[in-house]
Design a protein around this motif. Structure first.
Motif, PDB file in Angstrom:
ATOM      1  N   VAL A  84       7.251  -3.333   9.124  1.00 25.66           N
ATOM      2  CA  VAL A  84       6.028  -3.525   8.357  1.00 25.66           C
ATOM      3  C   VAL A  84       6.384  -3.876   6.920  1.00 25.66           C
ATOM      4  O   VAL A  84       7.230  -3.225   6.311  1.00 25.66           O
ATOM      5  N   GLU A  85       5.738  -4.911   6.399  1.00 23.37           N
ATOM      6  CA  GLU A  85       5.888  -5.315   4.998  1.00 23.37           C
ATOM      7  C   GLU A  85       4.512  -5.243   4.346  1.00 23.37           C
ATOM      8  O   GLU A  85       3.535  -5.765   4.884  1.00 23.37           O
ATOM      9  N   LEU A  86       4.448  -4.597   3.193  1.00 19.60           N
ATOM     10  CA  LEU A  86       3.209  -4.507   2.425  1.00 19.60           C
ATOM     11  C   LEU A  86       3.294  -5.484   1.262  1.00 19.60           C
ATOM     12  O   LEU A  86       4.254  -5.457   0.496  1.00 19.60           O
ATOM     13  N   ILE A 145      -4.773  -3.885  15.528  1.00 25.58           N
ATOM     14  CA  ILE A 145      -3.924  -2.785  15.063  1.00 25.58           C
ATOM     15  C   ILE A 145      -3.448  -3.054  13.643  1.00 25.58           C
ATOM     16  O   ILE A 145      -3.471  -2.170  12.781  1.00 25.58           O
ATOM     17  N   ARG A 146      -3.025  -4.286  13.378  1.00 26.55           N
ATOM     18  CA  ARG A 146      -2.560  -4.661  12.043  1.00 26.55           C
ATOM     19  C   ARG A 146      -3.679  -4.459  11.018  1.00 26.55           C
ATOM     20  O   ARG A 146      -3.475  -3.911   9.944  1.00 26.55           O
ATOM     21  N   ARG A 147      -4.877  -4.873  11.379  1.00 28.92           N
ATOM     22  CA  ARG A 147      -6.024  -4.738  10.478  1.00 28.92           C
ATOM     23  C   ARG A 147      -6.371  -3.272  10.239  1.00 28.92           C
ATOM     24  O   ARG A 147      -6.690  -2.871   9.119  1.00 28.92           O
ATOM     25  N   GLU A 148      -6.297  -2.467  11.301  1.00 27.55           N
ATOM     26  CA  GLU A 148      -6.564  -1.032  11.158  1.00 27.55           C
ATOM     27  C   GLU A 148      -5.518  -0.367  10.258  1.00 27.55           C
ATOM     28  O   GLU A 148      -5.859   0.471   9.409  1.00 27.55           O
ATOM     29  N   CYS A 149      -4.259  -0.761  10.412  1.00 28.22           N
ATOM     30  CA  CYS A 149      -3.197  -0.240   9.548  1.00 28.22           C
ATOM     31  C   CYS A 149      -3.439  -0.646   8.096  1.00 28.22           C
ATOM     32  O   CYS A 149      -3.305   0.171   7.176  1.00 28.22           O
ATOM     33  N   TYR A 150      -3.809  -1.900   7.887  1.00 33.57           N
ATOM     34  CA  TYR A 150      -4.092  -2.410   6.540  1.00 33.57           C
ATOM     35  C   TYR A 150      -5.223  -1.614   5.879  1.00 33.57           C
ATOM     36  O   TYR A 150      -5.100  -1.159   4.741  1.00 33.57           O
ATOM     37  N   ASP A 151      -6.319  -1.433   6.605  1.00 34.79           N
ATOM     38  CA  ASP A 151      -7.462  -0.702   6.065  1.00 34.79           C
ATOM     39  C   ASP A 151      -7.105   0.753   5.753  1.00 34.79           C
ATOM     40  O   ASP A 151      -7.482   1.297   4.705  1.00 34.79           O
ATOM     41  N   THR A 152      -6.362   1.392   6.649  1.00 36.14           N
ATOM     42  CA  THR A 152      -5.976   2.791   6.462  1.00 36.14           C
ATOM     43  C   THR A 152      -5.031   2.951   5.278  1.00 36.14           C
ATOM     44  O   THR A 152      -5.196   3.863   4.465  1.00 36.14           O
ATOM     45  N   VAL A 153      -4.043   2.065   5.168  1.00 35.75           N
ATOM     46  CA  VAL A 153      -3.096   2.126   4.055  1.00 35.75           C
ATOM     47  C   VAL A 153      -3.824   1.968   2.726  1.00 35.75           C
ATOM     48  O   VAL A 153      -3.592   2.728   1.778  1.00 35.75           O
TER      49      VAL A 153
END
Length: 135
Positions: free
Chosen positions: A58-60, A103-111
């Protein structure tokens, strides 16, 4: 002759781009990336008798390189949230392209939600899966 030289001078001057002073910065954004090390490996809900696993990098992406310090400080919190999200996914969602994007979008929103709680603002511009392996 003098008129021709003057005309040529102004034509060339109009074609030249202005030169920035040494202390000026360009107007473009400077993005920076924060990668979780080591890669994230966890299990997910499998339809089979054996346990399924997923391994991701994962890269932010952040707009300001100064934000990397905050990301590094909150790395354990963000990593735990991503592991929890992945661990709660059904096999069909993990293995499909549309599910992966969800899943990627959910991770983005949660982060971003967690960072907003901790720092007062959402720092992440984008979250990228640079490696996505599953079994």
């Amino acid at each position: 002759m003098k008129r021709i030289l003057t005309l040529l001078f102004f034509m060339l001057a109009g074609m030249l781009q202005p030169v920035m002073a040494a202390d000026e910065k360009p107007a473009e954004d400077t993005y920076a990336y924060y990668g979780f090390e080591p890669e994230i490996v966890t299990n997910y809900i499998s339809n089979r008798k054996k346990l399924g696993f997923v391994r991701i990098s994962v890269e932010l992406m952040v707009k300001d390189p100064q934000d990397l310090v905050a990301l590094q400080h909150h790395d354990p919190l963000l990593r735990a949230a991503i592991v929890e999200i992945l661990g709660n996914q059904p096999e069909d969602r993990v293995k499909s392209l549309t599910g992966r994007e969800e899943i990627r979008r959910e991770c983005y929103d949660t982060v971003n939600r967690l960072l907003e709680q901790e720092t007062g603002r959402a720092l992440v511009v984008n979250l990228l899966f640079t490696k996505y392996l599953y079994d």
